[in-house]
Every structure is written in structure tokens, then in C-alpha cells.
Design an enzyme around this catalytic site. Structure first.
Site, PDB file in Angstrom:
ATOM      1  N   HIS A  72       0.846  -1.208   0.000  1.00 44.82           N
ATOM      2  CA  HIS A  72       0.000   0.000   0.000  1.00 44.82           C
ATOM      3  C   HIS A  72       0.875   1.250   0.000  1.00 44.82           C
ATOM      4  CE1 HIS A  72      -2.986  -3.005   1.420  1.00 44.82           C
ATOM      5  NE2 HIS A  72      -3.738  -2.318   0.573  1.00 44.82           N
ATOM      6  N   ASN A  73       1.674   1.407  -1.078  1.00 51.00           N
ATOM      7  CA  ASN A  73       2.604   2.535  -1.209  1.00 51.00           C
ATOM      8  C   ASN A  73       2.187   3.416  -2.378  1.00 51.00           C
ATOM      9  OD1 ASN A  73       3.445   1.132  -3.596  1.00 51.00           O
ATOM     10  ND2 ASN A  73       4.628  -0.246  -2.259  1.00 51.00           N
ATOM     11  N   PHE A  74       3.010   4.418  -2.705  1.00 56.61           N
ATOM     12  CA  PHE A  74       2.654   5.371  -3.762  1.00 56.61           C
ATOM     13  C   PHE A  74       2.509   4.674  -5.113  1.00 56.61           C
ATOM     14  CE2 PHE A  74       2.159   9.205  -5.969  1.00 56.61           C
ATOM     15  CZ  PHE A  74       3.015   9.235  -7.056  1.00 56.61           C
ATOM     16  N   ARG A  75       3.277   3.596  -5.356  1.00 54.80           N
ATOM     17  CA  ARG A  75       3.186   2.899  -6.634  1.00 54.80           C
ATOM     18  C   ARG A  75       1.806   2.220  -6.780  1.00 54.80           C
ATOM     19  NH1 ARG A  75       6.930   1.927 -10.416  1.00 54.80           N
ATOM     20  NH2 ARG A  75       8.639   2.655  -9.093  1.00 54.80           N
ATOM     21  N   HIS A  76       1.268   1.715  -5.665  1.00 57.91           N
ATOM     22  CA  HIS A  76      -0.096   1.141  -5.687  1.00 57.91           C
ATOM     23  C   HIS A  76      -1.089   2.257  -6.010  1.00 57.91           C
ATOM     24  CE1 HIS A  76      -3.795  -0.889  -4.593  1.00 57.91           C
ATOM     25  NE2 HIS A  76      -4.019  -0.020  -3.617  1.00 57.91           N
ATOM     26  N   HIS A 112      -7.131   7.010  -2.162  1.00 57.93           N
ATOM     27  CA  HIS A 112      -7.894   5.976  -1.459  1.00 57.93           C
ATOM     28  C   HIS A 112      -7.129   5.209  -0.383  1.00 57.93           C
ATOM     29  CE1 HIS A 112      -5.920   2.906  -3.864  1.00 57.93           C
ATOM     30  NE2 HIS A 112      -6.462   2.010  -3.070  1.00 57.93           N
ATOM     31  N   ASP A 113      -5.790   5.207  -0.426  1.00 58.37           N
ATOM     32  CA  ASP A 113      -5.009   4.486   0.599  1.00 58.37           C
ATOM     33  C   ASP A 113      -4.008   5.401   1.304  1.00 58.37           C
ATOM     34  OD1 ASP A 113      -4.846   1.199  -1.004  1.00 58.37           O
ATOM     35  OD2 ASP A 113      -5.995   1.877   0.740  1.00 58.37           O
ATOM     36  N   ASP A 222      -9.035  -0.619  -7.626  1.00 60.87           N
ATOM     37  CA  ASP A 222      -8.227  -0.907  -6.441  1.00 60.87           C
ATOM     38  C   ASP A 222      -7.680  -2.328  -6.443  1.00 60.87           C
ATOM     39  OD1 ASP A 222      -8.863  -0.987  -2.845  1.00 60.87           O
ATOM     40  OD2 ASP A 222      -7.028  -0.646  -3.983  1.00 60.87           O
ATOM     41  N   GLN A 273      -4.737 -17.114  -4.362  1.00 61.77           N
ATOM     42  CA  GLN A 273      -5.045 -16.240  -5.524  1.00 61.77           C
ATOM     43  C   GLN A 273      -6.153 -16.840  -6.403  1.00 61.77           C
ATOM     44  OE1 GLN A 273      -4.365 -13.419  -5.327  1.00 61.77           O
ATOM     45  NE2 GLN A 273      -4.011 -12.396  -7.254  1.00 61.77           N
TER      46      GLN A 273
HETATM   47  C1  LUO Z   1     -13.629  -9.966   1.217  1.00 57.48           C
HETATM   48  O1  LUO Z   1     -12.452  -9.434   1.769  1.00 57.48           O
HETATM   49  C2  LUO Z   1     -11.269  -9.893   1.261  1.00 57.48           C
HETATM   50  C3  LUO Z   1     -11.215 -10.881   0.269  1.00 57.48           C
HETATM   51  C4  LUO Z   1      -9.976 -11.311  -0.202  1.00 57.48           C
HETATM   52  C5  LUO Z   1      -8.801 -10.740   0.292  1.00 57.48           C
HETATM   53  N1  LUO Z   1      -7.532 -11.091  -0.174  1.00 57.48           N
HETATM   54  C6  LUO Z   1      -7.240 -12.314  -0.703  1.00 57.48           C
HETATM   55  O2  LUO Z   1      -8.054 -13.162  -0.879  1.00 57.48           O
HETATM   56  C7  LUO Z   1      -5.830 -12.600  -1.150  1.00 57.48           C
HETATM   57  C8  LUO Z   1      -4.796 -12.215  -0.146  1.00 57.48           C
HETATM   58  N2  LUO Z   1      -5.502 -12.107  -2.451  1.00 57.48           N
HETATM   59  C9  LUO Z   1      -5.530 -10.889  -3.000  1.00 57.48           C
HETATM   60  N3  LUO Z   1      -5.891  -9.739  -2.326  1.00 57.48           N
HETATM   61  C10 LUO Z   1      -5.800  -8.591  -3.092  1.00 57.48           C
HETATM   62  C11 LUO Z   1      -5.411  -8.556  -4.419  1.00 57.48           C
HETATM   63  C12 LUO Z   1      -5.443  -7.209  -4.834  1.00 57.48           C
HETATM   64  N4  LUO Z   1      -5.841  -6.475  -3.792  1.00 57.48           N
HETATM   65  N5  LUO Z   1      -6.035  -7.310  -2.741  1.00 57.48           N
HETATM   66  C13 LUO Z   1      -6.356  -6.828  -1.457  1.00 57.48           C
HETATM   67  C14 LUO Z   1      -5.407  -6.126  -0.769  1.00 57.48           C
HETATM   68  C15 LUO Z   1      -5.696  -5.640   0.495  1.00 57.48           C
HETATM   69  C16 LUO Z   1      -6.944  -5.851   1.057  1.00 57.48           C
HETATM   70  C17 LUO Z   1      -7.901  -6.560   0.367  1.00 57.48           C
HETATM   71  C18 LUO Z   1      -7.597  -7.061  -0.900  1.00 57.48           C
HETATM   72  C19 LUO Z   1      -8.695  -7.837  -1.684  1.00 57.48           C
HETATM   73  C20 LUO Z   1      -5.067  -9.780  -5.063  1.00 57.48           C
HETATM   74  O3  LUO Z   1      -4.704  -9.839  -6.248  1.00 57.48           O
HETATM   75  N6  LUO Z   1      -5.134 -10.911  -4.302  1.00 57.48           N
HETATM   76  C21 LUO Z   1      -8.847  -9.768   1.277  1.00 57.48           C
HETATM   77  C22 LUO Z   1     -10.077  -9.323   1.747  1.00 57.48           C
HETATM   78 ZN    ZN Z   2      -5.825   0.125  -2.377  1.00 57.52          ZN
END
Ligand code: LUO
Ligand code: ZN
Length: 326
Positions: A72-76, A112-113, A222, A273
Site C-alpha cells: 500500500h505505497n505510492f506505486r499502488h 484511497h489508501d 483498487d 489467488q
Molecule cells: C472480502 O475481503 C477480502 C477478500 C480477499 C482478500 N484477499 C485475498 O483473498 C488474497 C490475499 N488475495 C488478494 N488480495 C488482493 C489482491 C489485490 N488487492 N487485494 C487486497 C489487498 C488488500 C486488502 C484486500 C484485498 C482484496 C489480489 O490480487 N489478491 C482480502 C479481503
Molecule cells: Zn488500495
């Protein structure tokens, strides 16, 4: 940081409007110039009387308020804003939504972050942090990101909203608060279900419909890494897992509950994933593609390919475990 020194070619400007843009080849100063190009090419400066130096101060201040953490940095922030920019052009949203609504979506994506600490809401609440205390456990991170955004906008030299009317300011502030708070994944099903009901009868003149679409667009941007070429997307998953593992290590040290998909002893990259793509990404992207069919090839196809990629990886690692077990 002399931003005007970096000239952006016409070819880069066009590439910037596509989801295959590779964020990894640009350094932070160049990303700042590219963000300026996005605001300029959507005519926000002329429409809202934003002076270039105020925009540059605003973008630089936003850059300063993102932390040097794995994900969750500036590149994101840049990736999410660039995806939003690409979606606006691909869906021709300029002909369907007002320019002020486009400004809300792009600025929400950018902010947003803001000042994300690298520890999610579950951690904030369990560890009873200052943010959880301040926001009564209600989306503490997203409330903070939004408050930091308006803290930056309260500085005259950074206030890109300085020359809009009171009416416009109220609309922009209300829209940004809704869009940034909508990025809390705990509300994912709430927001997607609302959109599913509206989508078949979507009405671009209906205020409630537009509001949900704007939230969906910020949400899609996002979590859209897997809609990008695998060479661009895969490093992001490694960054995310690094941040998640940092959190679960801290939770273990503090005796706090550990989120299963963050536990380095439990999580397997491919299976987490494939679940995420199957149960979160595909349903979300499919619904948006019903409203904008042109997105099928641009974001739905790449995500289906990503599912294949991680499913193969998952099968391979299971077979490998199989042989070692035997
Ligand atoms: C419904 O709430 C959720 C559902 C899924 C997840 N995260 C995951 O399932 C896993 C860790 N994978 C995942 N999570 C991802 C991605 C992109 N953003 N992201 C993410 C990052 C931070 C918080 C929540 C999410 C979904 C991604 O490509 N993959 C995290 C929260
Ligand atoms: Zn984000």
C-alpha cells in the site's frame, strides 16, 4: 522535484489510457508527471480552474503521505489511479458521467489508501490502535485515508478545489467520502449486490445508480492487478503477501488473532489467488462488463488467463507435494 523537466511523449500519453501500462518501469518522479498528465488530459484544469502549480503541490503532497511499505505505497496509488484513468477512456465514461463525477473517481483513486500503515482493519480493531479508537472500529483505515486527503486539500497551496463553487465542493467532498469508504473490502458484497440489482436497468441519469457505479469503478481499480499482464501483476502479489506476512508475524508476537490467508505458515500463493480471482474478482469484473461489454477483452480475459495461470501453479505444487509425500 522539477516535474515539468520530464517531457511525456504522445506514445506514452496513449499507452497511459490502457490497462497494459507497466507501472514498474517508471520511477516516482515520473509517476508524478504521469498523474499530472491524467488530470490535464481529462480537462480537469480548465473545467475546475486548477492552476498547474497547485496541482503539482497537491500531487507531491499526496506522494509524501503514502508510506514506504511493501504493497500500500505510492506505486499502488499510481496503479489504481492509472487503471481508473484507463477505464474512463475505455468505457467512454466522459460521454455518460459529468466531468465532476470523473474528478471524484480519479481523485478518490489517487487518495484511497493515503497514509496506509500496512496493517489492515482487523489488526487495527484487534490491537485497539489509535485509528480504531478514533473511528469506533468503523472502517478505521478508509476513514483515515479520506481524512488525510481533505487535510491535504485544506492547505491553500495544495487545494485543487479552491476555485470550484460551494455546490461543486459539497458534491465532490460527498462523492470522495463515499468512494474512498467503499474500498473497505468488508463491504464488498453489500456494494456488489446493490450494483447487481441496478445493472440490468442501469440509468445514467439516476443519482443512486451513478453513486454505486462510481464506488464499483474505484473498487475495480483498487483490486485490478490481475487484469494486467502477468509480468506486471505477479510482483504485486509478492508485495501484498510480504505486507500480509509482516502483519501476521506482528499478530503472533502480540498474541492477537491471526487471519488465515495472511499466515505465512498456512497461505499458499497459488491457492489463495485462485480463490480470490474465482470468488472476488471474476464476479465483480463480470458484473461491470455487463454494463460495458468492451471491457471483456481488456480486463475480463486477462483475469481468466490469470486464473488459469494460478490454477496450473496450484496443480503443479500439489503434484509436487504428492510425489514428495509418496
Ligand atoms: C472480502 O475481503 C477480502 C477478500 C480477499 C482478500 N484477499 C485475498 O483473498 C488474497 C490475499 N488475495 C488478494 N488480495 C488482493 C489482491 C489485490 N488487492 N487485494 C487486497 C489487498 C488488500 C486488502 C484486500 C484485498 C482484496 C489480489 O490480487 N489478491 C482480502 C479481503
Ligand atoms: Zn488500495
Amino acid at each position: 522535484l522539477n516535474m515539468s523537466s520530464l517531457q511525456v511523449t504522445e506514445e506514452v500519453r496513449e499507452h497511459l489510457k490502457t490497462p497494459i501500462f507497466d507501472n514498474w518501469q517508471w520511477e516516482e518522479a515520473e509517476m508524478l508527471v504521469l498523474l499530472q498528465v491524467m488530470f490535464t488530459d481529462l480537462d480537469f484544469l480548465t473545467a475546475f480552474h486548477i492552476k498547474v502549480d497547485v496541482l503539482q503541490n497537491f500531487l507531491f503532497e499526496v506522494y509524501c503521505h503514502y508510506n514506504s511499505i511493501p504493497f500500500h505505497n505510492f506505486r499502488h496509488c499510481f496503479c489504481v489511479t492509472q487503471m481508473m484513468y484507463g477505464l474512463i477512456w475505455l468505457t467512454d465514461l466522459r460521454s455518460k458521467l459529468s466531468r465532476i463525477d470523473l474528478l471524484i473517481m480519479l481523485t478518490s483513486a489517487l487518495c484511497h489508501d493515503l497514509d496506509h500503515p500496512g496493517y489492515n482493519n482487523v489488526y487495527q480493531i484487534n490491537a485497539q490502535t489509535d485509528l480504531a479508537l478514533r473511528y469506533n472500529d468503523i472502517s478505521p483505515l478508509e476513514n483515515h485515508h479520506c481524512a488525510v486527503a481533505f487535510g491535504i486539500l485544506s492547505k491553500p497551496e495544495c487545494n485543487i478545489l479552491k476555485n470550484v463553487t460551494c455546490e461543486q465542493y459539497k458534491h465532490i467532498r460527498g462523492g470522495m467520502i463515499k468512494c474512498i469508504l467503499a474500498t473497505d473490502m468488508a463491504r464488498h458484497n453489500e456494494i456488489l449486490n446493490k450494483f447487481k440489482i441496478m445493472q440490468p436497468v442501469f440509468d445514467f441519469t439516476n443519482k443512486d445508480h451513478k453513486e454505486v457505479l462510481m464506488k464499483i469503478m474505484v473498487k475495480v481499480s483498487d483490486i485490478s492487478n490481475e487484469a494486467r499482464p502477468m509480468a506486471v501483476a505477479e510482483p504485486w502479489l509478492d508485495c501484498l503477501l510480504q505486507e500480509f506476512f509482516n502483519q501476521s508475524d506482528t499478530e503472533k508476537l502480540k498474541g492477537l488473532p491471526v487471519t488465515p490467508f495472511m499466515d505465512r505458515d498456512k497461505v499458499s500463493k497459488p491457492s489463495s489467488q485462485t480463490n480470490f480471482i474465482r470468488f472476488v474478482l471474476l464476479p465483480l469484473f463480470t458484473e461491470l462488463t455487463k454494463l460495458f461489454p468492451c471491457l471483456e477483452q481488456h480486463i475480463l480475459e486477462p483475469v481468466r488467463r490469470a486464473l488459469e495461470y494460478y490454477s496450473d501453479m496450484e496443480r503443479a505444487s500439489k503434484e509436487e507435494q504428492g510425489t514428495t509425500k509418496a
